[in-house]
Design a protein around this motif. Structure first.
Motif, PDB file in Angstrom:
ATOM      1  N   ILE A  32      -4.168  -8.638  -2.930  1.00 41.09           N
ATOM      2  CA  ILE A  32      -3.408  -8.876  -1.697  1.00 41.09           C
ATOM      3  C   ILE A  32      -4.146  -8.252  -0.514  1.00 41.09           C
ATOM      4  O   ILE A  32      -4.549  -7.091  -0.575  1.00 41.09           O
ATOM      5  N   ASP A  33      -4.328  -9.036   0.540  1.00 43.86           N
ATOM      6  CA  ASP A  33      -4.904  -8.523   1.778  1.00 43.86           C
ATOM      7  C   ASP A  33      -4.065  -7.326   2.237  1.00 43.86           C
ATOM      8  O   ASP A  33      -2.849  -7.448   2.410  1.00 43.86           O
ATOM      9  N   THR A  34      -4.706  -6.182   2.439  1.00 45.35           N
ATOM     10  CA  THR A  34      -3.917  -4.974   2.759  1.00 45.35           C
ATOM     11  C   THR A  34      -3.161  -5.129   4.078  1.00 45.35           C
ATOM     12  O   THR A  34      -2.180  -4.442   4.312  1.00 45.35           O
ATOM     13  N   ARG A  35      -3.631  -6.048   4.932  1.00 51.88           N
ATOM     14  CA  ARG A  35      -2.926  -6.242   6.200  1.00 51.88           C
ATOM     15  C   ARG A  35      -1.598  -6.964   6.009  1.00 51.88           C
ATOM     16  O   ARG A  35      -0.769  -7.004   6.909  1.00 51.88           O
ATOM     17  N   HIS A  36      -1.393  -7.527   4.813  1.00 49.97           N
ATOM     18  CA  HIS A  36      -0.119  -8.196   4.545  1.00 49.97           C
ATOM     19  C   HIS A  36       0.903  -7.254   3.928  1.00 49.97           C
ATOM     20  O   HIS A  36       2.036  -7.642   3.673  1.00 49.97           O
ATOM     21  N   LEU A  37       0.475  -6.026   3.705  1.00 47.61           N
ATOM     22  CA  LEU A  37       1.377  -5.076   3.060  1.00 47.61           C
ATOM     23  C   LEU A  37       2.000  -4.134   4.089  1.00 47.61           C
ATOM     24  O   LEU A  37       1.385  -3.843   5.120  1.00 47.61           O
ATOM     25  N   GLU A  38       3.207  -3.666   3.779  1.00 46.97           N
ATOM     26  CA  GLU A  38       3.793  -2.619   4.613  1.00 46.97           C
ATOM     27  C   GLU A  38       2.925  -1.387   4.473  1.00 46.97           C
ATOM     28  O   GLU A  38       2.488  -1.040   3.378  1.00 46.97           O
ATOM     29  N   LEU A  39       2.672  -0.732   5.606  1.00 49.45           N
ATOM     30  CA  LEU A  39       1.794   0.432   5.577  1.00 49.45           C
ATOM     31  C   LEU A  39       2.272   1.470   4.574  1.00 49.45           C
ATOM     32  O   LEU A  39       1.500   2.028   3.806  1.00 49.45           O
ATOM     33  N   GLU A  40       3.565   1.702   4.576  1.00 47.87           N
ATOM     34  CA  GLU A  40       4.094   2.728   3.690  1.00 47.87           C
ATOM     35  C   GLU A  40       3.871   2.345   2.231  1.00 47.87           C
ATOM     36  O   GLU A  40       3.443   3.156   1.412  1.00 47.87           O
ATOM     37  N   SER A  41       4.135   1.085   1.948  1.00 49.86           N
ATOM     38  CA  SER A  41       3.987   0.609   0.581  1.00 49.86           C
ATOM     39  C   SER A  41       2.523   0.721   0.136  1.00 49.86           C
ATOM     40  O   SER A  41       2.227   1.099  -0.998  1.00 49.86           O
ATOM     41  N   LEU A  42       1.613   0.399   1.041  1.00 49.42           N
ATOM     42  CA  LEU A  42       0.181   0.491   0.738  1.00 49.42           C
ATOM     43  C   LEU A  42      -0.224   1.940   0.484  1.00 49.42           C
ATOM     44  O   LEU A  42      -0.857   2.269  -0.514  1.00 49.42           O
ATOM     45  N   ARG A  43       0.182   2.801   1.414  1.00 51.32           N
ATOM     46  CA  ARG A  43      -0.301   4.184   1.348  1.00 51.32           C
ATOM     47  C   ARG A  43       0.327   4.966   0.204  1.00 51.32           C
ATOM     48  O   ARG A  43      -0.216   5.980  -0.225  1.00 51.32           O
ATOM     49  N   GLN A  44       1.484   4.494  -0.263  1.00 49.97           N
ATOM     50  CA  GLN A  44       2.072   5.143  -1.423  1.00 49.97           C
ATOM     51  C   GLN A  44       1.206   4.962  -2.668  1.00 49.97           C
ATOM     52  O   GLN A  44       1.329   5.708  -3.634  1.00 49.97           O
ATOM     53  N   GLN A  45       0.348   3.969  -2.640  1.00 47.24           N
ATOM     54  CA  GLN A  45      -0.496   3.677  -3.805  1.00 47.24           C
ATOM     55  C   GLN A  45      -1.784   4.508  -3.793  1.00 47.24           C
ATOM     56  O   GLN A  45      -2.593   4.399  -4.700  1.00 47.24           O
ATOM     57  N   ILE A  46      -1.989   5.278  -2.746  1.00 48.84           N
ATOM     58  CA  ILE A  46      -3.286   5.921  -2.555  1.00 48.84           C
ATOM     59  C   ILE A  46      -3.154   7.425  -2.355  1.00 48.84           C
ATOM     60  O   ILE A  46      -2.371   7.880  -1.529  1.00 48.84           O
ATOM     61  N   SER A  47      -3.905   8.177  -3.141  1.00 50.87           N
ATOM     62  CA  SER A  47      -4.006   9.620  -2.914  1.00 50.87           C
ATOM     63  C   SER A  47      -5.362   9.909  -2.306  1.00 50.87           C
ATOM     64  O   SER A  47      -6.355   9.317  -2.704  1.00 50.87           O
ATOM     65  N   ILE A  48      -5.400  10.828  -1.385  1.00 45.59           N
ATOM     66  CA  ILE A  48      -6.669  11.149  -0.749  1.00 45.59           C
ATOM     67  C   ILE A  48      -6.918  12.640  -0.784  1.00 45.59           C
ATOM     68  O   ILE A  48      -6.037  13.430  -0.435  1.00 45.59           O
ATOM     69  N   VAL A  49      -8.080  13.010  -1.257  1.00 40.59           N
ATOM     70  CA  VAL A  49      -8.503  14.403  -1.143  1.00 40.59           C
ATOM     71  C   VAL A  49      -9.680  14.405  -0.190  1.00 40.59           C
ATOM     72  O   VAL A  49     -10.733  13.872  -0.492  1.00 40.59           O
ATOM     73  N   LEU A  50      -9.463  14.962   0.987  1.00 37.30           N
ATOM     74  CA  LEU A  50     -10.432  14.812   2.066  1.00 37.30           C
ATOM     75  C   LEU A  50     -11.536  15.853   2.055  1.00 37.30           C
ATOM     76  O   LEU A  50     -11.407  16.913   1.459  1.00 37.30           O
ATOM     77  N   GLN A  51     -12.609  15.488   2.772  1.00 38.46           N
ATOM     78  CA  GLN A  51     -13.773  16.342   2.928  1.00 38.46           C
ATOM     79  C   GLN A  51     -13.367  17.758   3.372  1.00 38.46           C
ATOM     80  O   GLN A  51     -13.695  18.732   2.730  1.00 38.46           O
ATOM     81  N   ASP A  52     -12.657  17.828   4.504  1.00 34.14           N
ATOM     82  CA  ASP A  52     -12.160  19.136   4.916  1.00 34.14           C
ATOM     83  C   ASP A  52     -10.644  19.130   4.787  1.00 34.14           C
ATOM     84  O   ASP A  52      -9.954  18.410   5.482  1.00 34.14           O
TER      85      ASP A  52
END
Ligand SMILES: Nc1ncnc2c1ncn2[C@@H]1O[C@H](COP(=O)(O)OP(=O)(O)OP(=O)(O)O)[C@@H](O)[C@H]1O
Ligand SMILES: [Mg+2]
Length: 406
Positions: A225-245
């Motif tokens: 699914i094109d990520t632009r077709h997804l609700e931002l919240e729904s998309l970001r719930q699928q992703i964990s991020i451990v950042l550089q800093d």
């Protein structure tokens, strides 16, 4: 005295509220990526509204107190002055000390001026506040770079975690192309490593996945699914991020871990800390999980911060994991603890890891090498070493460095 007891504390409370509001705002601006990544916008907006409301209330209270007591103060000091003049005049008539009268007169005069000065100070501060209000208003008028479509849909269930880049190009609002024509397929559960020289666009590439930015051309897909077709919240719930800093919020260790999932229970929270190899050092802190950290709390070391952010991601348990490996070096023991924590975290998840230490890359399913704005090599460690291109050069250079420092 009544004045000092009522009005000054009121102003002090106002100052405290302002401090707290600033702390929250600062957290929110510095930690904006974390907030977006963990879809905590609403909760944080509420925290800010509360801060603003508290500040407004305390300021109004302080001003009210001042408005009530100021005339009383003025009145009593005027009466005082009359008394001084009256008795002073009599004493002067009797031929008593005129200099003492004069001194007393000036003392009282000083007492009268002080509150007046306070009032004008307060007025100045109000002007300041109004001025900052205008600035905030300007910021609020800014429209977000990434917008949700009105017909955006939610993912029905947990994503499988397949990610595809189709001819993706990207540049920041002013500037040269950072990425051009990137094609990349990452199967569900795969581990892919991104390598390349500094500034090439690795962090930029991964920030397109949670839609921190939208590509200027091409498509990013999650489970087809094109990520632009997804609700931002729904998309970001699928992703964990451990950042550089890593960014930690002003708050307790517990709150910082719970950021990954505010509904988690104590047991799950501690389990996540254990998985992240963080439980041990947290227990050794003065107040354990209740220790205050962040801007005005205990300073944690780089390695400790990283493990806390791993704990967050463990607690969030999203199917897609983005790791932007920290460049700051930690001692070998901590390095091993972090490595172990990361391996546990990656298990069963689609992982995109930006690796600065090539040792982390060796067991990736696929290594992507970026140069200039393009993907120049793709393959496993063995394949890329035998090709003898950029990856091989980076790898041998790093190995030589390791031999030197060993
Ligand atoms: N927010 C931004 N606005 C404008 N330009 C940016 C922004 N972030 C990064 N850039 C530019 O985009 C390019 C790619 O940056 P990026 O951070 O993606 O590199 P990187 O590969 O992650 O580097 P590193 O290995 O040092 O982390 C750089 O030229 C950088 O200056
Ligand atoms: Mg980077």
């Amino acid at each position: 005295r009544v004045y000092a007891k009522k009005v000054r504390p009121a102003f002090r409370r106002r100052q405290v509220e302002l401090g707290q509001l600033n702390a929250v705002l600062n957290d929110n601006i510095s930690g904006i990526r974390e907030i977006k990544a963990f879809t905590r916008e609403d909760a944080e907006a509420q925290r800010i509204s509360l801060g603003i409301e508290n500040y407004r209330r305390s300021l109004l209270y302080a001003l009210k107190m001042m408005a009530i007591f100021q005339p009383l103060v003025d009145f009593s000091s005027s009466v005082g002055m009359l008394v001084v003049i009256y008795f002073g005049g009599m004493l002067v008539n009797d031929g008593a000390l005129a200099i003492a009268d004069l001194v007393a007169f000036f003392l009282y005069l000083e007492m009268l001026y002080q509150p007046i000065r306070m009032l004008s100070d307060a007025w100045e501060r109000i002007q300041e506040t109004l001025a900052s209000g205008d600035r905030v208003d300007e910021l609020l008028q800014e429209s977000p770079e990434v917008e949700e479509r009105p017909d955006a849909m939610r993912l029905a269930a947990r994503a499988k975690g397949e990610i595809v880049f189709e001819n993706v190009s990207f540049c920041y609002s002013q500037g040269d192309m950072v990425l051009e024509n990137i094609c990349l397929e990452i199967g569900a559960g795969q581990m892919v490593a991104l390598v390349g020289p500094t500034g090439v666009g690795k962090s930029t590439l991964v920030s397109l996945i949670p839609r921190f930015y939208d590509p200027v051309a091409g498509t990013v897909r999650l489970d087809g699914i094109d990520t632009r077709h997804l609700e931002l919240e729904s998309l970001r719930q699928q992703i964990s991020i451990v950042l550089q800093d890593v960014f930690l919020f002003h708050g307790t260790v517990r709150e910082n871990i719970l950021f990954g999932n505010p509904d988690a229970c104590e047991v799950d929270m501690m389990r996540a800390a254990r998985v992240a190899n963080a439980h041990q050092f947290i227990r050794d802190l003065s107040n354990g999980y209740d220790t205050l950290i962040g801007e005005r709390g205990v300073k944690l070391s780089g390695g400790q911060k990283q493990r806390l952010s791993i704990a967050r991601a463990v607690l969030k348990d999203a199917p897609v994991l983005i790791l932007d490996e920290a460049t700051s070096s930690v001692d070998t023991e901590t390095e091993l603890l972090i490595q172990e924590a990361l391996e546990r975290l990656m298990e069963g998840k689609t992982t995109i890891i930006i690796a600065h230490r090539l040792s982390t890359v060796r067991n990736a399913d696929k290594i992507i090498v970026l140069e200039n704005t393009h993907i120049v090599e793709t393959g496993t460690h063995q394949e890329l070493v035998s090709v003898g291109g950029l990856y091989n050069r980076l790898y041998t250079a790093q190995r030589r460095l390791q031999h030197l420092s060993a």
